[in-house]
Scaffold this motif. Structure first.
Motif, short mmCIF file in Angstrom:
data_model
loop_
_atom_site.label_atom_id
_atom_site.label_comp_id
_atom_site.label_asym_id
_atom_site.label_seq_id
_atom_site.Cartn_x
_atom_site.Cartn_y
_atom_site.Cartn_z
N THR A 194 72.94 -32.22 -7.98
CA THR A 194 73.53 -30.90 -7.72
C THR A 194 73.94 -30.70 -6.26
O THR A 194 74.67 -29.77 -5.96
CB THR A 194 72.53 -29.80 -8.07
N GLY A 195 73.42 -31.55 -5.38
CA GLY A 195 73.71 -31.38 -3.95
C GLY A 195 72.86 -30.32 -3.29
O GLY A 195 72.94 -30.09 -2.09
N LYS A 196 72.00 -29.64 -4.06
CA LYS A 196 71.15 -28.60 -3.47
C LYS A 196 70.04 -29.26 -2.65
O LYS A 196 69.66 -30.41 -2.89
CB LYS A 196 70.56 -27.71 -4.56
N HIS A 197 69.49 -28.48 -1.70
CA HIS A 197 68.46 -29.05 -0.83
C HIS A 197 67.53 -27.96 -0.32
O HIS A 197 67.77 -26.77 -0.51
CB HIS A 197 69.12 -29.75 0.35
N PHE A 198 66.46 -28.39 0.34
CA PHE A 198 65.65 -27.46 1.13
C PHE A 198 65.00 -28.22 2.27
O PHE A 198 64.87 -29.46 2.23
CB PHE A 198 64.58 -26.75 0.28
N LEU A 199 64.63 -27.49 3.31
CA LEU A 199 63.85 -28.05 4.41
C LEU A 199 62.77 -27.03 4.77
O LEU A 199 63.07 -25.88 5.06
CB LEU A 199 64.74 -28.33 5.63
N ASP A 200 61.53 -27.47 4.71
CA ASP A 200 60.39 -26.59 4.98
C ASP A 200 59.66 -27.00 6.24
O ASP A 200 59.66 -28.18 6.62
CB ASP A 200 59.36 -26.68 3.83
N LEU A 201 58.98 -26.03 6.84
CA LEU A 201 58.08 -26.29 7.96
C LEU A 201 56.67 -25.92 7.51
O LEU A 201 56.47 -24.86 6.91
CB LEU A 201 58.48 -25.43 9.17
N ALA A 202 55.71 -26.78 7.77
CA ALA A 202 54.33 -26.50 7.33
C ALA A 202 53.36 -26.78 8.47
O ALA A 202 53.00 -27.94 8.71
CB ALA A 202 53.97 -27.35 6.11
N PRO A 203 52.91 -25.76 9.18
CA PRO A 203 51.83 -25.96 10.14
C PRO A 203 50.49 -25.94 9.40
O PRO A 203 50.36 -25.26 8.38
CB PRO A 203 51.96 -24.75 11.07
N ALA A 204 49.53 -26.70 9.90
CA ALA A 204 48.24 -26.76 9.21
C ALA A 204 47.09 -26.97 10.19
O ALA A 204 47.28 -27.57 11.26
CB ALA A 204 48.24 -27.90 8.18
N LEU A 205 45.93 -26.48 9.77
CA LEU A 205 44.70 -26.73 10.53
C LEU A 205 43.76 -27.50 9.62
O LEU A 205 43.69 -27.22 8.41
CB LEU A 205 44.02 -25.40 10.90
N GLN A 206 43.04 -28.45 10.18
CA GLN A 206 42.12 -29.25 9.36
C GLN A 206 40.79 -29.34 10.08
O GLN A 206 40.74 -29.67 11.27
CB GLN A 206 42.71 -30.65 9.19
N LEU A 207 39.74 -29.02 9.35
CA LEU A 207 38.38 -29.08 9.91
C LEU A 207 37.63 -30.18 9.18
O LEU A 207 37.64 -30.22 7.94
CB LEU A 207 37.70 -27.73 9.66
N ILE A 208 36.99 -31.09 9.93
CA ILE A 208 36.17 -32.12 9.29
C ILE A 208 34.72 -31.86 9.68
O ILE A 208 34.40 -31.72 10.87
CB ILE A 208 36.62 -33.54 9.72
N LEU A 209 33.86 -31.77 8.67
CA LEU A 209 32.45 -31.43 8.90
C LEU A 209 31.57 -32.61 8.51
O LEU A 209 31.78 -33.22 7.45
CB LEU A 209 32.08 -30.19 8.06
N SER A 210 30.59 -32.91 9.37
CA SER A 210 29.64 -34.02 9.13
C SER A 210 30.34 -35.33 8.84
O SER A 210 29.79 -36.19 8.16
CB SER A 210 28.70 -33.68 7.96
N SER A 211 31.57 -35.50 9.34
CA SER A 211 32.35 -36.73 9.15
C SER A 211 32.49 -37.11 7.68
O SER A 211 32.60 -38.29 7.34
CB SER A 211 31.69 -37.89 9.92
N ARG A 212 32.49 -36.08 6.79
CA ARG A 212 32.53 -36.39 5.36
C ARG A 212 33.30 -35.32 4.56
O ARG A 212 33.90 -35.62 3.55
CB ARG A 212 31.07 -36.42 4.87
N THR A 213 33.25 -34.11 5.03
CA THR A 213 33.86 -32.99 4.32
C THR A 213 35.07 -32.51 5.09
O THR A 213 35.03 -32.44 6.33
CB THR A 213 32.85 -31.82 4.18
N ARG A 214 36.14 -32.18 4.37
CA ARG A 214 37.37 -31.76 5.03
C ARG A 214 37.84 -30.44 4.46
O ARG A 214 37.83 -30.26 3.23
CB ARG A 214 38.42 -32.84 4.78
N VAL A 215 38.24 -29.54 5.33
CA VAL A 215 38.79 -28.25 4.90
C VAL A 215 40.16 -28.10 5.55
O VAL A 215 40.30 -28.22 6.76
CB VAL A 215 37.88 -27.08 5.35
#
Lengths: 182, 240
Positions: free
Chosen positions: B187-208
Motif C-alpha cells: 500500500t505504500g503506507k508507513h509509520f515512524l515512532d519514537l519510544a523512550p524507555a526506562l529500565q530497572l534491573i534488581l538483584s541482577s536478575r529481575t527487570r522492570v
C-alpha cells in the motif's frame, strides 16, 4: 625402583617437578552490566573443581579458588564463559611450583596436561606464581591474531601437541598444550 | 541469553481504542517464556491476551520467536554482535488495523537481522526485517490491505546507575531511546515512532521496563500512542 625414579627426577626435572593450579583470575569480555556478570559467575560456579568465586563487577573479573585434589579443567572455564554468551579476555592461573626451571619454549607436564612457556627468560620458579594463558579463546581475538605473527609454532595455532615443536615423551597430537607466559 | 537459562516476562501495553465499537482504554498482555538454548540460540514463546477487539480481556493468540547469533567480537566492556531472527504468530480476532504487528495483532511470519554495538555503558542497535501477514483464525484480511512490510529499528541505551558497582544487589538503571518504523510494500503506507524507555534491573536478575511510544510520522490506521510496562525474571543454569 625408588632409586631409579629419583635419578630420573634429577635428570628430567621438567617432567617430575610437577605443578598444582591453586587459583585463577578470569576476566570476561563482551559485557558491562551486573546481570551479565551474574550469569557468567553462576555458570562458572557449576564447575565441580571450583571452590569459591569473588567477582569484581567493574572489571568483569572473577577471583576463583579451586578445590584441592580435584583436577582443574582449564578449557571448561572458557566454555562456561562462552556458554553465558561472553568471551575470556584474560586468564591468569596461579601454579605452585617446586624448584621448576623454565626457559623459552620449555614444557611442563601437569597431571597429564602440558604447559609451554613462551617469551620467558631462563629462571627457576618456586612457590606460587602467576602465569597468563595466551591461547586462542583466552585472549581477545585480535591479540591472538597478533601473537600468531610472532609465535609461529603449530601447537600455538592448534592448541594441541604438534610433532614439529613439542618433543614430549608419550604425548600424541590429540593432547592439549596450554601456552603461558609470565 | 546465557545457555541453559530461562526467563519469564509479562508485558502490558495500553492503548486507547476509539472506533465504531466504542471507546475504552484497552490492554495487550503478553505472558512470555524465554529460553537460552545455547550461547547462540534463543527461543521465546508468548501468549497474547487483549481487550483491544472487544472491551473484555480475551485470549487472542500465540507468537514464537527464534534468534541465532552468528557473529560476536568481544573485548573488555565492548562487543559487536549480529543475529538473525524469525517470528511466527497465530491470532484469533478481526483484522482491523493497517500496521502488521506479529507480536500483538497479526497472524503471519517474519524474519530479519539485528546488529548491536556495546561500548562501555552505551549500547547501539539496528534491525531490519520483513513481515508477512496472513488471515487470522476465522477472520480474513480485508481486501485492499497490505500483507507485506519492512520493519526497521534504531535504538540506543545507556547504563546510568550505578556509576561504580559494589554488589550484585545494587539496582541498575538504564535509559533507552528507540526509533521504530514500518513501510507497507503493497500500500505504500508507513509509520515512524519514537519510544523512550526506562529500565530497572534488581538483584541482577529481575527487570522492570517502562516505556512510552508515540508516532512521529505516518499514514497507517493504527494506535499512535501506547504505554508499556514489563516485568522480567531470569533464572540462570536451570538445567545441566
Amino acid at each position: 625402583m625408588k632409586t631409579i625414579i629419583l635419578i630420573l627426577a634429577l635428570l628430567f626435572p621438567a617432567f617430575f617437578a610437577g605443578a598444582q593450579i591453586t587459583g585463577a583470575t578470569l576476566q570476561a569480555s563482551g559485557l558491562t552490566c551486573s546481570m551479565c556478570n551474574k550469569a557468567t559467575q553462576e555458570a562458572l560456579s557449576t564447575l565441580a573443581f571450583v571452590k569459591q568465586i569473588t567477582p569484581d563487577l567493574n572489571t568483569n573479573s572473577f577471583l576463583i579458588s579451586f578445590k584441592e585434589g580435584v583436577p582443574v579443567d582449564i578449557d571448561a572455564l572458557k566454555s562456561k564463559v562462552e556458554a553465558s554468551g561472553f568471551s575470556v579476555a584474560r586468564l591468569v592461573l596461579t601454579l605452585d611450583f617446586h624448584q621448576q626451571s623454565i626457559s623459552d619454549n620449555a614444557h611442563i607436564n601437569y597431571e597429564g596436561r602440558i604447559f609451554q612457556f613462551v617469551h620467558v627468560s631462563p629462571q627457576v620458579l618456586d612457590g606460587p606464581r602467576n602465569v597468563v594463558v595466551i591461547d586462542r579463546g583466552f585472549i581477545p581475538t585480535k591479540d591472538f591474531k597478533q601473537n600468531l605473527s610472532t609465535i609461529q609454532m603449530d601447537c600455538y595455532k592448534t592448541g594441541r601437541v604438534s610433532g614439529s615443536c613439542c618433543k614430549v615423551d608419550g604425548k600424541t597430537s590429540s593432547d592439549r598444550v596450554f601456552h603461558v607466559t609470565i | 541469553m546465557a545457555a541453559k537459562s530461562i526467563g519469564f516476562r509479562l508485558t502490558d501495553q495500553m492503548v486507547n481504542v476509539n472506533n465504531t465499537n466504542g471507546k475504552w482504554l484497552a490492554t495487550y498482555l503478553n505472558p512470555e517464556i524465554m529460553v537460552g538454548l545455547s550461547s547462540k540460540w534463543m527461543w521465546h514463546v508468548a501468549g497474547v491476551v487483549s481487550s483491544v477487539y472487544q472491551s473484555n480481556l480475551k485470549i487472542e493468540g500465540v507468537t514464537t520467536y527464534l534468534k541465532y547469533r552468528f557473529y560476536a567480537n568481544d573485548e573488555v566492556h565492548k562487543h559487536f554482535r549480529m543475529a538473525l531472527y524469525g517470528r511466527a504468530s497465530l491470532m484469533d480476532h478481526p483484522v482491523v488495523y493497517d500496521e502488521i504487528n506479529l507480536e500483538m495483532d497479526n497472524s503471519g511470519l517474519g524474519g530479519g537481522i539485528v546488529a548491536t554495538q556495546l561500548l562501555h555503558k552505551i549500547a547501539l542497535s539496528a534491525s531490519a526485517s520483513y513481515v508477512h501477514s496472513m488471515d487470522n483464525l476465522g477472520y480474513k484480511i480485508p481486501a485492499g490491505s497490505g500483507q507485506n512490510a519492512l520493519d526497521y529499528t534504531l535504538s540506543s541505551g545507556a547504563l546510568l546507575l550505578p556509576r561504580v558497582y559494589s554488589s550484585y544487589n545494587q539496582p541498575n538503571l538504564n535509559i533507552f531511546l528507540e526509533l521504530l518504523g514500518q513501510s507497507d510494500l503493497n500500500t505504500g503506507k508507513h509509520f515512524l515512532d519514537l519510544a523512550p524507555a526506562l529500565q530497572l534491573i534488581l538483584s541482577s536478575r529481575t527487570r522492570v521496563d517502562l516505556s512510552f511510544r508515540t508516532q512521529l510520522a505516518g499514514d497507517m490506521y493504527r494506535f499512535r500512542q501506547s504505554v508499556l510496562g514489563r516485568l522480567e525474571y531470569n533464572i540462570f543454569n536451570v538445567y545441566k
